[in-house]
Write a protein that holds these residues in place. Sequence first.
Motif, short mmCIF file in Angstrom:
data_model
loop_
_atom_site.label_atom_id
_atom_site.label_comp_id
_atom_site.label_asym_id
_atom_site.label_seq_id
_atom_site.Cartn_x
_atom_site.Cartn_y
_atom_site.Cartn_z
N THR A 211 63.91 49.69 55.73
CA THR A 211 64.40 49.22 57.03
C THR A 211 64.02 50.22 58.12
N MET A 212 64.13 51.50 57.83
CA MET A 212 63.77 52.52 58.81
C MET A 212 62.28 52.47 59.12
N ARG A 213 61.45 52.25 58.11
CA ARG A 213 60.01 52.12 58.34
C ARG A 213 59.71 50.93 59.22
N ASP A 214 60.43 49.83 59.02
CA ASP A 214 60.25 48.64 59.86
C ASP A 214 60.60 48.96 61.31
N PHE A 215 61.67 49.72 61.53
CA PHE A 215 62.03 50.11 62.89
C PHE A 215 61.00 51.06 63.48
N ASP A 216 60.48 51.98 62.66
CA ASP A 216 59.42 52.87 63.14
C ASP A 216 58.24 52.06 63.64
N ASP A 217 57.84 51.08 62.85
CA ASP A 217 56.69 50.25 63.21
C ASP A 217 56.95 49.47 64.50
N ALA A 218 58.15 48.98 64.67
CA ALA A 218 58.48 48.17 65.84
C ALA A 218 58.68 49.00 67.11
N CYS A 219 59.18 50.21 66.96
CA CYS A 219 59.61 50.98 68.14
C CYS A 219 58.64 52.06 68.59
N LEU A 220 57.95 52.69 67.64
CA LEU A 220 57.10 53.82 68.00
C LEU A 220 55.74 53.37 68.50
N THR A 221 55.18 54.11 69.41
CA THR A 221 53.86 53.80 69.96
C THR A 221 52.80 54.03 68.88
N PRO A 222 51.94 53.06 68.63
CA PRO A 222 50.90 53.25 67.61
C PRO A 222 49.82 54.21 68.09
N VAL A 223 49.15 54.82 67.15
CA VAL A 223 48.02 55.70 67.46
C VAL A 223 46.75 54.86 67.32
N GLU A 224 45.96 54.82 68.38
CA GLU A 224 44.72 54.05 68.35
C GLU A 224 43.60 54.89 67.78
N LEU B 58 63.94 50.46 73.34
CA LEU B 58 63.55 50.63 71.94
C LEU B 58 63.84 52.05 71.46
N ALA B 59 63.73 53.02 72.35
CA ALA B 59 64.05 54.41 71.99
C ALA B 59 65.53 54.51 71.61
N ALA B 60 66.38 53.89 72.40
CA ALA B 60 67.83 53.94 72.12
C ALA B 60 68.15 53.25 70.79
N ILE B 61 67.55 52.10 70.56
CA ILE B 61 67.78 51.38 69.31
C ILE B 61 67.28 52.21 68.12
N HIS B 62 66.09 52.77 68.26
CA HIS B 62 65.51 53.54 67.17
C HIS B 62 66.36 54.77 66.84
N GLU B 63 66.83 55.45 67.86
CA GLU B 63 67.66 56.63 67.63
C GLU B 63 68.98 56.26 66.94
N THR B 64 69.53 55.11 67.30
CA THR B 64 70.75 54.63 66.63
C THR B 64 70.46 54.34 65.16
N MET B 65 69.32 53.68 64.91
CA MET B 65 68.96 53.37 63.53
C MET B 65 68.70 54.64 62.72
N GLU B 66 68.11 55.66 63.35
CA GLU B 66 67.91 56.93 62.65
C GLU B 66 69.25 57.54 62.23
N ALA B 67 70.22 57.45 63.12
CA ALA B 67 71.55 57.98 62.78
C ALA B 67 72.16 57.20 61.62
N LEU B 68 72.00 55.89 61.63
CA LEU B 68 72.51 55.07 60.53
C LEU B 68 71.78 55.41 59.23
N HIS B 69 70.48 55.65 59.32
CA HIS B 69 69.70 56.02 58.14
C HIS B 69 70.18 57.37 57.60
N ASP B 70 70.40 58.32 58.50
CA ASP B 70 70.89 59.64 58.08
C ASP B 70 72.24 59.55 57.38
N MET B 71 73.08 58.59 57.78
CA MET B 71 74.39 58.40 57.16
C MET B 71 74.30 57.59 55.87
#
Length: 105
Positions: A30-43, A10-23
Amino acid sequence: MMKRYRSDPLAAIHETMEALHDMGAIDKKTMRDFDDACLTPVESMSPDDIRALRERERLSQPVFARYLNVSRNLVSDWERGVKKPGGPALRLLTVIRKKGLEAIT
């Protein structure tokens, strides 16, 4: 602060999506959706958890508040359950719980 991912793939996918977002290839939603799916939530943390964390670090409420850049009254409110920490404060508390106070000093 370093991002924490649920897994290495998920880290690799997220970093790829960040690069696509930057471009400009994907939009913010879509980036927020990937953040939600890939990043560890704070409890969330209970008042007892916050008090125990502060006591584990051997700090008074005023000193703990100073490390977190909040008021002593706010720390007191968290520990009594009057208010709940959120956003950056909750993230800092989580980091301190996992890595100790040294992680933010």
